[in-house]
Design a protein around this motif. Structure first.
Motif, PDB file in Angstrom:
ATOM      1  N   THR A 181     120.360 -34.472   5.898  1.00 12.42           N
ATOM      2  CA  THR A 181     120.182 -35.627   5.029  1.00 12.42           C
ATOM      3  C   THR A 181     118.704 -35.881   4.733  1.00 12.42           C
ATOM      4  O   THR A 181     117.858 -35.758   5.620  1.00 12.42           O
ATOM      5  CB  THR A 181     120.799 -36.877   5.690  1.00 12.42           C
ATOM      6  N   ASP A 182     118.422 -36.249   3.494  1.00  7.49           N
ATOM      7  CA  ASP A 182     117.063 -36.591   3.060  1.00  7.49           C
ATOM      8  C   ASP A 182     116.073 -35.460   3.323  1.00  7.49           C
ATOM      9  O   ASP A 182     114.927 -35.699   3.726  1.00  7.49           O
ATOM     10  CB  ASP A 182     116.578 -37.878   3.753  1.00  7.49           C
ATOM     11  N   TYR A 183     116.528 -34.241   3.117  1.00  7.37           N
ATOM     12  CA  TYR A 183     115.688 -33.056   3.253  1.00  7.37           C
ATOM     13  C   TYR A 183     115.145 -32.842   4.670  1.00  7.37           C
ATOM     14  O   TYR A 183     114.126 -32.181   4.856  1.00  7.37           O
ATOM     15  CB  TYR A 183     114.517 -33.092   2.255  1.00  7.37           C
ATOM     16  N   HIS A 184     115.816 -33.426   5.647  1.00  9.42           N
ATOM     17  CA  HIS A 184     115.423 -33.149   7.033  1.00  9.42           C
ATOM     18  C   HIS A 184     115.601 -31.661   7.305  1.00  9.42           C
ATOM     19  O   HIS A 184     116.676 -31.100   7.098  1.00  9.42           O
ATOM     20  CB  HIS A 184     116.291 -33.960   7.999  1.00  9.42           C
ATOM     21  N   ARG A 185     114.560 -30.995   7.770  1.00  5.24           N
ATOM     22  CA  ARG A 185     114.585 -29.546   7.977  1.00  5.24           C
ATOM     23  C   ARG A 185     115.153 -29.235   9.358  1.00  5.24           C
ATOM     24  O   ARG A 185     114.424 -29.042  10.332  1.00  5.24           O
ATOM     25  CB  ARG A 185     113.188 -28.967   7.768  1.00  5.24           C
TER      26      ARG A 185
END
Length: 241
Positions: free
Chosen positions: A109-113
């Motif tokens: 989510t939300d570009y969490h790597r």
């Protein structure tokens, strides 16, 4: 005789009045005593608040200089091809312009790597065979075929923010991360691993034995792969709550 009788009555009346005043005085004293007791301030318990102090000994985890906007633009270009080849939209693939190096991002989510992989393309099969975690959700067998269809990005080579790159000497990596927490050698592929507790979930009681905390992180693991003493790939894993 009348005079004596009058004196007796006066004495009796005076006696009753004195008794009544005494009773009223007693009642007033009693009322005042009760009121004083009710109005007496209660003793307050002091509550000591344990103010959390900043945690020392944290470090910023490694990453690659690929912005979220770049990932979004890359996804738009590759989405149809990814779906066609059975890849989920949570993955991002970026290949160097000479097609010798590959970056793979598994996003949350939300570009969490959640996971970042950096591989030397001609060593991918060797690396994936040695990884304990099924990092690509069982899709490794499709990777080589998919790589051939990737459009080169405007990157000659990939270098992480901490300076990890393909071909880097083992000694240089150890200078960056220190003594590895785990070492293994599997059919000529050496794997060094470092594991860090995240400062977000750290209980401030566990002895970290001098290992720094991963800043703004739930937990961070680094695995770097070597062949003949040189880097051929690495994985960066960031935990989620």
């Amino acid at each position: 005789m009348k005079f004596i009788f009058s004196i007796a009555i006066c004495f009796l009346l005076l006696s009753c009045t004195t008794k009544e005043n005494s009773t009223q005085s007693t009642k007033i004293e009693s009322t005042d005593t009760v009121q004083t007791t009710l109005e007496k301030p209660q003793k307050k318990e002091l509550i000591q608040i344990d103010t959390l102090q900043p945690i020392e000994g944290t470090f910023i985890v490694d990453d690659y200089p690929i912005t979220n906007q770049m990932l979004e633009e890359n996804r738009k270009k590759m989405l149809k091809e990814m779906i066609k080849n059975g890849w989920g939209s949570e993955f991002e693939f970026i290949i160097s312009n000479d097609k010798t190096e590959l970056l793979v991002f598994n996003l949350y989510t939300d570009y969490h790597r959640l996971l970042t992989c950096h591989f030397k393309v001609d060593e991918i099969d060797n690396i994936l065979d040695k990884i304990e975690r099924d990092i690509l959700n069982g899709e490794q067998k499709h990777l080589q075929k998919f790589i051939s269809k990737l459009k080169p990005a405007n990157f000659k080579k990939f270098i992480s923010n901490k300076g990890i790159k393909i071909g880097l000497e083992k000694e240089e990596v150890i200078e960056i991360y220190g003594t590895p927490h785990k070492e293994e050698n599997n059919e000529g592929i050496e794997i060094l691993t470092w594991e860090f507790v995240g400062d977000i979930l750290y209980d401030r009681k566990t002895d970290l034995n001098g290992i720094p905390l991963a800043k703004n992180n739930y937990g961070h693991q680094v695995s770097i792969f070597f062949k003949n003493g040189k880097v051929i790939g690495q994985t960066l894993h960031n935990d989620i709550p």
